[in-house]
Write a protein that holds these residues in place. Sequence first.
Motif, PDB file in Angstrom:
ATOM      1  N   GLY A   6       0.355  -0.870   0.420  1.00 17.29           N
ATOM      2  CA  GLY A   6      -0.279   0.328  -0.063  1.00 17.29           C
ATOM      3  C   GLY A   6       0.879   1.422   0.015  1.00 17.29           C
ATOM      4  N   ASP A   7       2.071   1.457   0.383  1.00 20.78           N
ATOM      5  CA  ASP A   7       2.192   3.003   0.911  1.00 20.78           C
ATOM      6  C   ASP A   7       3.712   2.758  -0.071  1.00 20.78           C
ATOM      7  N   LEU A   8       3.925   1.887  -1.025  1.00 24.04           N
ATOM      8  CA  LEU A   8       4.867   1.444  -1.693  1.00 24.04           C
ATOM      9  C   LEU A   8       5.503   2.866  -2.482  1.00 24.04           C
ATOM     10  N   GLY A   9       4.280   3.708  -3.282  1.00 26.38           N
ATOM     11  CA  GLY A   9       4.492   4.778  -3.990  1.00 26.38           C
ATOM     12  C   GLY A   9       4.860   5.844  -3.564  1.00 26.38           C
ATOM     13  N   PRO A  14       7.775   8.843  -3.661  1.00 23.90           N
ATOM     14  CA  PRO A  14       6.066   9.609  -4.366  1.00 23.90           C
ATOM     15  C   PRO A  14       6.494  10.867  -5.537  1.00 23.90           C
ATOM     16  N   LEU A  15       7.529  11.962  -5.744  1.00 26.07           N
ATOM     17  CA  LEU A  15       7.300  12.844  -7.103  1.00 26.07           C
ATOM     18  C   LEU A  15       7.354  11.912  -8.386  1.00 26.07           C
ATOM     19  N   THR A  16       7.989  11.239  -8.005  1.00 21.76           N
ATOM     20  CA  THR A  16       8.124  10.071  -9.554  1.00 21.76           C
ATOM     21  C   THR A  16       6.435   9.207  -9.522  1.00 21.76           C
ATOM     22  N   TRP A  17       6.113   9.351  -8.601  1.00 21.61           N
ATOM     23  CA  TRP A  17       5.101   8.496  -9.110  1.00 21.61           C
ATOM     24  C   TRP A  17       3.826   9.264  -8.947  1.00 21.61           C
ATOM     25  N   HIS A  18       3.730  10.153  -8.097  1.00 24.00           N
ATOM     26  CA  HIS A  18       2.691  11.315  -8.533  1.00 24.00           C
ATOM     27  C   HIS A  18       2.556  12.336  -9.755  1.00 24.00           C
ATOM     28  N   ASP A  19       3.815  12.196 -10.393  1.00 22.44           N
ATOM     29  CA  ASP A  19       4.028  12.481 -11.834  1.00 22.44           C
ATOM     30  C   ASP A  19       3.673  11.617 -12.993  1.00 22.44           C
ATOM     31  N   PHE A  20       3.558  10.764 -12.213  1.00 25.02           N
ATOM     32  CA  PHE A  20       2.832   9.719 -13.674  1.00 25.02           C
ATOM     33  C   PHE A  20       1.650  10.128 -13.583  1.00 25.02           C
ATOM     34  N   LYS A  91       7.347   1.009 -12.629  1.00 28.72           N
ATOM     35  CA  LYS A  91       6.934   1.254 -11.754  1.00 28.72           C
ATOM     36  C   LYS A  91       5.207   0.093 -11.556  1.00 28.72           C
ATOM     37  N   TYR A  92       4.263   1.445 -12.373  1.00 26.44           N
ATOM     38  CA  TYR A  92       2.800   0.507 -12.717  1.00 26.44           C
ATOM     39  C   TYR A  92       3.020  -0.452 -13.414  1.00 26.44           C
ATOM     40  N   VAL A  93       4.232  -0.553 -14.146  1.00 27.03           N
ATOM     41  CA  VAL A  93       3.895  -2.124 -15.138  1.00 27.03           C
ATOM     42  C   VAL A  93       3.897  -3.335 -14.575  1.00 27.03           C
TER      43      VAL A  93
END
Lengths: 419, 201
Positions: A6-9, A14-20, A91-93
């Motif tokens: 759950g808290d991975l992203g 955080p910035l990378t993931w959020h941005d994506f 990360k998503y894929v």
Amino acid sequence: MESGCGDLGSSTAPLTWHDFLERMRQPSAADFVKSIKSFIVTFSNKAPDLEKDSDAVQEFLADMEDAFRAHKLWAGSSEEELESAGEGLEKYVMTKLFNRVFASVPEDVNSDEQLFEKMALLQQFVRPENLEIKPAFHNETSWLANPPQLHSNLLYIQRYRRKSRLVSEAAYFFTNILSAETFIWNIDAQALSMDEIEFQKKMNCAREHLLGLSTNSENPVSQTKLDGTQKTEEILKTNRLSDCYLPAIRQQNNSNQANEVSMNLGGQNILIPRKQSVSDLENKGSSDLLKDDHLIRYFQQYPFLYARAGDLSVEDVENLLNCYKKLVLKYISLSKGMGVINESLPGQNMQMLSKTETLKEFDDAKVLGINSEKDEGIYREDDVSIENLLSGGDDSETKRTSGGLVDNPSAEREKEVCP
Amino acid sequence: MASAGKNNSINAKLVLLGDMGAGKSSLVLRFVKGQFLEFQESTIGAAFFSQTLALSDATVKFEIWDTAGQERYHSLAPMYYRGAAAAIIVYDITSTESFERAKKWVQELQKQGNPNMVMALAGNKADLEEKRKVATEEACTYAEENGLFFIETSAKTAINVNDIFYEIARRLPRAQPAQNPAGMVLSDRPAERLQTSSCCS
């Protein structure tokens, strides 16, 4: 069963993931979303193919990165932002494909087991001195570490970490750990500056010690010669790390143990073959353990041993369950390997119960709106609509939740392997 | 592998190979940090360094991979030199054994390494002239026969340490010929090579 990731992203990048996610939310990203979903579904529905899988993912990620670069969503973006987008995509894929690609073929699972065993054996007698390692580097924690599924973790990084990002210093350190793995696979007498016969002897001792067999001279029923026993104990203690104590024990077996052991079971005296039961070995092992000066060492790799129920998080439950399954597998394998049958793990009923409770807990979590599935978990802190956008109606979701006994990712490990 | 970025900046992976105790780590430490330790620990782990050199026609960023010289790790070496744009093979001028080992490394790289790899042979510990066992001429002849750049170095006194890295940087292929006139690509012509007093003529 999925791990709680759950808290991975939010915890790693955080910035990378959020941005994506932010960009994927834009209407103009619809085609990207479609491509990504389509790739994941297609890939997930194919049978594992070690040759092609890695290339397919690498190629897809590269193509998408190129497409990002050319798209108006990233117009005027810096290299860093594009890099972020690539990381987010990866990360998503890979989170979606994790169960499909991680330790998903029998070869990988077998290799994990073999490497784990070899390390467990070597750790019993290889000392830093064997490798001329200076005292400054004698770090017992790392020396005695034996991370489960090490081989699969390394393969996963090697195959699926975007190649353009596994470069420079990261590549150097990854090569170090890969070469450590290779070194361990290949460890032989020569690698340890040891005599071949001595090495084989120590490996055999370690194997027997690992299975508890080396201590089988002390069946409570047949234990008559106290002097001899004490002597054996001394040999055990002094020679454990330096030399093989097996011959001494074998000798003792011959002298004071019959080929059959009389055991009192439920009021009946039954003659059973000399082969010991698992519980005999367990008793012997535990009494030995108590005499060991370095007792703590044996427990260092079991993080939950001293935990209380209240200390556990939901993620730990996954982890624990995973550990439990491994333990059962190992126990059954050991029993089978020894030819012992009809012995159930002590307290099995209790554990069945706790397993049920675990499942119930997850049901409760769902009712509370806490989604325990790894795939959804990583989005819940962001935006549900994004999750719907990206994976809603994706019917391959359920297909990937059927991980086997050993390849269930634990929350901890997930953090390590997630790029 | 050397790769070019904008403004002709080159990233080049450089690997150090050679016998244990020849001075691989000492050479790198001298080059990167300007330091020298009389009793450098054996290399067993973290030994990655990067150092950027500015040349007239390019900026070369070396990613230096140091390796463990112990024979027991020999079979792991291919994992380290795979994809390297350059290699420095180091031997100790006071040890014929280390020179023989260096030759073995050269052979191995010629057989299995990246064919475009820039290879340099470093006769280290040149400050220990009174203990010398490997004649300069012998090493130089060997280097010429095998197309290596050869120089004697001393990590202790810093002699020729920077020079060997600069020379390798000069010899690295410049990535895009279109951006460079042909004459500049061939920057490793003998006339432009570093003149070293230690090399045979």
